[in-house]
Design a protein around this motif. Structure first.
Motif, PDB file in Angstrom:
ATOM      1  N   ILE A 162       6.936  13.923  18.248  1.00 24.82           N
ATOM      2  CA  ILE A 162       5.989  14.743  19.019  1.00 24.82           C
ATOM      3  C   ILE A 162       4.599  14.129  18.962  1.00 24.82           C
ATOM      4  O   ILE A 162       3.908  14.008  19.980  1.00 24.82           O
ATOM      5  CB  ILE A 162       5.986  16.192  18.486  1.00 24.82           C
ATOM      6  N   LYS A 163       4.191  13.722  17.778  1.00 19.75           N
ATOM      7  CA  LYS A 163       2.871  13.115  17.594  1.00 19.75           C
ATOM      8  C   LYS A 163       2.742  11.817  18.394  1.00 19.75           C
ATOM      9  O   LYS A 163       1.720  11.574  19.060  1.00 19.75           O
ATOM     10  CB  LYS A 163       2.653  12.841  16.112  1.00 19.75           C
ATOM     11  N   THR A 164       3.813  10.989  18.358  1.00 20.97           N
ATOM     12  CA  THR A 164       3.780   9.706  19.056  1.00 20.97           C
ATOM     13  C   THR A 164       3.655   9.903  20.558  1.00 20.97           C
ATOM     14  O   THR A 164       2.816   9.261  21.228  1.00 20.97           O
ATOM     15  CB  THR A 164       5.052   8.895  18.732  1.00 20.97           C
ATOM     16  N   VAL A 165       4.476  10.783  21.121  1.00 23.19           N
ATOM     17  CA  VAL A 165       4.450  11.008  22.573  1.00 23.19           C
ATOM     18  C   VAL A 165       3.134  11.665  22.988  1.00 23.19           C
ATOM     19  O   VAL A 165       2.556  11.331  24.035  1.00 23.19           O
ATOM     20  CB  VAL A 165       5.653  11.871  23.012  1.00 23.19           C
ATOM     21  N   ARG A 166       2.617  12.604  22.153  1.00 26.69           N
ATOM     22  CA  ARG A 166       1.343  13.263  22.477  1.00 26.69           C
ATOM     23  C   ARG A 166       0.229  12.227  22.597  1.00 26.69           C
ATOM     24  O   ARG A 166      -0.573  12.269  23.542  1.00 26.69           O
ATOM     25  CB  ARG A 166       0.999  14.280  21.381  1.00 26.69           C
ATOM     26  N   ARG A 167       0.175  11.303  21.656  1.00 32.45           N
ATOM     27  CA  ARG A 167      -0.862  10.278  21.705  1.00 32.45           C
ATOM     28  C   ARG A 167      -0.677   9.348  22.904  1.00 32.45           C
ATOM     29  O   ARG A 167      -1.650   8.898  23.518  1.00 32.45           O
ATOM     30  CB  ARG A 167      -0.847   9.472  20.399  1.00 32.45           C
ATOM     31  N   GLN A 168       0.614   9.048  23.224  1.00 35.61           N
ATOM     32  CA  GLN A 168       0.868   8.210  24.391  1.00 35.61           C
ATOM     33  C   GLN A 168       0.387   8.884  25.673  1.00 35.61           C
ATOM     34  O   GLN A 168      -0.050   8.212  26.618  1.00 35.61           O
ATOM     35  CB  GLN A 168       2.371   7.911  24.499  1.00 35.61           C
ATOM     36  N   ARG A 169       0.449  10.202  25.678  1.00 29.24           N
ATOM     37  CA  ARG A 169       0.004  10.960  26.865  1.00 29.24           C
ATOM     38  C   ARG A 169      -1.514  11.200  26.852  1.00 29.24           C
ATOM     39  O   ARG A 169      -2.063  11.769  27.797  1.00 29.24           O
ATOM     40  CB  ARG A 169       0.723  12.325  26.920  1.00 29.24           C
ATOM     41  N   GLY A 170      -2.189  10.829  25.767  1.00 30.21           N
ATOM     42  CA  GLY A 170      -3.632  11.011  25.677  1.00 30.21           C
ATOM     43  C   GLY A 170      -4.055  12.445  25.470  1.00 30.21           C
ATOM     44  O   GLY A 170      -5.148  12.850  25.898  1.00 30.21           O
ATOM     45  N   LEU A 171      -3.206  13.221  24.786  1.00 35.60           N
ATOM     46  CA  LEU A 171      -3.496  14.644  24.559  1.00 35.60           C
ATOM     47  C   LEU A 171      -3.904  14.886  23.115  1.00 35.60           C
ATOM     48  O   LEU A 171      -3.430  14.225  22.192  1.00 35.60           O
ATOM     49  CB  LEU A 171      -2.246  15.495  24.861  1.00 35.60           C
ATOM     50  N   SER A 172      -4.797  15.865  22.932  1.00 33.77           N
ATOM     51  CA  SER A 172      -5.138  16.311  21.585  1.00 33.77           C
ATOM     52  C   SER A 172      -4.143  17.390  21.178  1.00 33.77           C
ATOM     53  O   SER A 172      -3.386  17.918  22.006  1.00 33.77           O
ATOM     54  CB  SER A 172      -6.553  16.893  21.556  1.00 33.77           C
ATOM     55  N   GLN A 173      -4.141  17.754  19.903  1.00 37.05           N
ATOM     56  CA  GLN A 173      -3.252  18.825  19.449  1.00 37.05           C
ATOM     57  C   GLN A 173      -3.591  20.141  20.135  1.00 37.05           C
ATOM     58  O   GLN A 173      -2.697  20.909  20.511  1.00 37.05           O
ATOM     59  CB  GLN A 173      -3.349  18.974  17.928  1.00 37.05           C
ATOM     60  N   ALA A 174      -4.864  20.382  20.339  1.00 33.31           N
ATOM     61  CA  ALA A 174      -5.285  21.626  21.000  1.00 33.31           C
ATOM     62  C   ALA A 174      -4.815  21.657  22.449  1.00 33.31           C
ATOM     63  O   ALA A 174      -4.363  22.698  22.944  1.00 33.31           O
ATOM     64  CB  ALA A 174      -6.797  21.760  20.927  1.00 33.31           C
ATOM     65  N   GLN A 175      -4.931  20.529  23.144  1.00 34.21           N
ATOM     66  CA  GLN A 175      -4.480  20.479  24.540  1.00 34.21           C
ATOM     67  C   GLN A 175      -2.972  20.689  24.646  1.00 34.21           C
ATOM     68  O   GLN A 175      -2.496  21.354  25.560  1.00 34.21           O
ATOM     69  CB  GLN A 175      -4.872  19.128  25.150  1.00 34.21           C
ATOM     70  N   LEU A 176      -2.234  20.101  23.714  1.00 35.46           N
ATOM     71  CA  LEU A 176      -0.776  20.293  23.732  1.00 35.46           C
ATOM     72  C   LEU A 176      -0.418  21.742  23.424  1.00 35.46           C
ATOM     73  O   LEU A 176       0.500  22.310  24.019  1.00 35.46           O
ATOM     74  CB  LEU A 176      -0.114  19.363  22.702  1.00 35.46           C
ATOM     75  N   ALA A 177      -1.161  22.368  22.530  1.00 35.57           N
ATOM     76  CA  ALA A 177      -0.833  23.727  22.108  1.00 35.57           C
ATOM     77  C   ALA A 177      -1.185  24.783  23.148  1.00 35.57           C
ATOM     78  O   ALA A 177      -0.441  25.758  23.336  1.00 35.57           O
ATOM     79  CB  ALA A 177      -1.553  24.040  20.803  1.00 35.57           C
ATOM     80  N   HIS A 178      -2.279  24.615  23.821  1.00 31.48           N
ATOM     81  CA  HIS A 178      -2.805  25.648  24.739  1.00 31.48           C
ATOM     82  C   HIS A 178      -1.875  25.864  25.940  1.00 31.48           C
ATOM     83  O   HIS A 178      -1.371  24.908  26.519  1.00 31.48           O
ATOM     84  CB  HIS A 178      -4.188  25.227  25.240  1.00 31.48           C
ATOM     85  N   PRO A 179      -1.644  27.119  26.325  1.00 35.21           N
ATOM     86  CA  PRO A 179      -2.133  28.368  25.727  1.00 35.21           C
ATOM     87  C   PRO A 179      -1.091  29.052  24.841  1.00 35.21           C
ATOM     88  O   PRO A 179      -1.370  30.058  24.217  1.00 35.21           O
ATOM     89  CB  PRO A 179      -2.433  29.219  26.952  1.00 35.21           C
ATOM     90  N   GLU A 180       0.150  28.522  24.828  1.00 38.24           N
ATOM     91  CA  GLU A 180       1.256  29.236  24.169  1.00 38.24           C
ATOM     92  C   GLU A 180       1.215  29.155  22.642  1.00 38.24           C
ATOM     93  O   GLU A 180       1.660  30.081  21.941  1.00 38.24           O
ATOM     94  CB  GLU A 180       2.612  28.680  24.638  1.00 38.24           C
ATOM     95  N   LEU A 181       0.696  28.049  22.108  1.00 41.93           N
ATOM     96  CA  LEU A 181       0.733  27.815  20.660  1.00 41.93           C
ATOM     97  C   LEU A 181      -0.666  27.577  20.126  1.00 41.93           C
ATOM     98  O   LEU A 181      -1.598  27.337  20.889  1.00 41.93           O
ATOM     99  CB  LEU A 181       1.611  26.586  20.351  1.00 41.93           C
ATOM    100  N   SER A 182      -0.797  27.627  18.816  1.00 44.92           N
ATOM    101  CA  SER A 182      -2.087  27.289  18.196  1.00 44.92           C
ATOM    102  C   SER A 182      -2.071  25.817  17.812  1.00 44.92           C
ATOM    103  O   SER A 182      -1.004  25.247  17.530  1.00 44.92           O
ATOM    104  CB  SER A 182      -2.310  28.153  16.956  1.00 44.92           C
ATOM    105  N   ASP A 183      -3.254  25.213  17.822  1.00 45.91           N
ATOM    106  CA  ASP A 183      -3.321  23.797  17.453  1.00 45.91           C
ATOM    107  C   ASP A 183      -2.943  23.582  15.993  1.00 45.91           C
ATOM    108  O   ASP A 183      -2.403  22.538  15.617  1.00 45.91           O
ATOM    109  CB  ASP A 183      -4.702  23.210  17.744  1.00 45.91           C
TER     110      ASP A 183
END
Length: 427
Positions: free
Chosen positions: A11-32
């Motif tokens: 999850i961390k690897t793909v998130r970084r590849q997509r240029g997303l922060s943890q907060a951006q990935l979490a919003h709005p359904e989950l917390s960072d």
């Protein structure tokens, strides 16, 4: 790394590849903070959360769970299926190659079950190829890993069988008794009856006749309660071996006929062929006047074994039994041909069966008047048996070798062989 660690890392690897922060990935359904815990492996996401994260990251759920895409997973399963099919069809070398190539695929790293299934397939193919020591190494490694109860029993059956065929009877018994001798042993199942049958054959080879008789009765009772073809075949097959070993030949044939009839209806070509060969050998011993019929049964078994995943030990054993039949039928030259075919298949560490093959070769040459050849092969029997630990099977071969040496005029060698036979039985 644990499964949670691996999922979090993907999850961390793909998130970084997509240029997303943890907060951006979490919003709005989950917390960072929750995403952070998942990525660090401190929380295991539910299937619903995993599916949500896969959608947000625009990747497959299969990749997050297994580390491979759906297409890669399909290719892996297809390759595993081809390897299994090759093994079932008797294409042992190809099966072994396919299993090994699949294990070299880095995509199996996160696929624990698939990797274990592939290793087990490789162990079976390696056993079938006659590399029993390598098969043992693979099976021991698998038994040290976490696995389902059913898979643990399957691994124990295979390991017990390979130890037995390698004449390592103490280890074979230990493997079987670890599961079946435990006070917390689960209720009987088809798999446990099969393990029990394999353990029973090790008892027989070792000469634990009292334990073998008691255990045979226990397995027959378990099979009657289960009422399944698989359990009935396993219990009756080995009850036949016990009855034969205790001098109850006709009773042995009754058990064997039942096992063969049930096996014929339920398929499984390899086991059917092995059962047919055993029945032919039993018929030869109990009713030697039906030697021609016994030989025909074993010839059919040999053809069937060659088209299945039968091991080289199974194939060699069939040739040895055919040689016995030809000697009874008065065809020593044909017997030598069968024994030679069997010995060419046998791994070097299968000494007990090799000794039986050498003994038959000696007797066949003696029948042909080839005294020097007969002497040479009976001496090979001695060389094969000497390193083996004492067992009932070894004692029987020493005794038969002593009789042959006596007939060849080798009195001193015969006396020593008789002494070794007695020592094997504890006398």
């Amino acid at each position: 790394m644990t499964t949670s660690d691996l999922v979090g890392l993907r999850i961390k690897t793909v998130r970084r590849q997509r240029g997303l922060s943890q907060a951006q990935l979490a919003h709005p359904e989950l917390s960072d903070s929750y995403v952070s815990l998942i990525e660090s492996g401190k929380r295991t996401p539910t299937p619903a959360v995993l599916e949500l994260l896969a959608q947000k990251l625009d990747c497959s759920l299969s990749y997050l769970v297994n580390g491979v895409t759906a297409e890669q997973m399909e290719n892996i399963e297809l390759a595993l299926g081809y390897a299994r099919l090759a093994l079932e069809n008797g294409e042992i070398s190809e099966a072994r190659t396919r299993f090994a190539e699949l294990l070299a695929d880095n995509n199996l790293t996160g696929l624990t079950k698939v990797r274990q299934d592939t290793e087990f397939g490789l162990a079976l193919a390696t056993e079938a190829a006659g590399d029993l020591d390598q098969a043992i190494s693979i099976l021991i490694r698998l038994r040290e890993e976490e696995n389902t109860p059913e898979r643990k029993i399957e691994h124990a059956i295979a390991l017990c069988r390979v130890y037995r065929d390698s004449d390592r009877l103490t280890e074979a018994v230990e493997v079987g008794e670890q599961l079946l001798g435990s006070p917390s042993r689960p209720a009987w199942t088809d798999l446990l009856v099969e393990l029990g049958a394999t353990l029973l054959s090790a008892y027989l080879y070792r000469g634990d006749m009292l334990r073998a008789r008691q255990f045979a009765a226990e397995l027959l009772n378990a099979a009657d309660i289960l009422g399944t073809p698989r359990s009935i075949v396993a219990a009756c097959w080995n009850a036949a071996l016990v009855a034969d070993s205790t001098g109850h030949g006709e009773e042995a044939l009754t058990f064997a006929e039942r096992a063969l009839a049930v096996q014929s209806e339920s398929g499984q070509p390899r086991n059917l062929a092995r059962m047919r060969n055993m029945f032919g050998g039993l018929l030869l011993r109990v009713r030697p006047h039906q030697a021609r019929e016994a030989r025909d049964i074993m010839l059919r078994a040999a053809e069937e074994l060659a088209q299945t995943s039968a091991s080289v030990v199974d194939l060699a054993r069939c040739q040895v039994e055919l040689a016995r039949a030809e000697i009874v039928l008065g065809s020593p030259a044909k017997a030598i041909g069968h024994v030679q075919a069997g010995k060419e298949l046998l791994p070097g560490n299968v000494r007990a069966l090799g000794a039986e093959a050498d003994l038959l070769t000696s007797r066949a040459h003696a029948a042909l008047g080839n005294h020097a050849e007969a002497e040479m092969h009976v001496h090979s029997v001695r060389d094969r048996l000497t390193p083996l630990p004492d067992s009932r099977r070894v004692a029987g071969t020493w005794y038969a070798a002593a009789e042959t040496m006596e007939q060849l005029g080798e009195v001193d060698e015969a006396v020593e062989a008789y002494r070794r036979a007695l020592a094997c039985t504890g006398l």
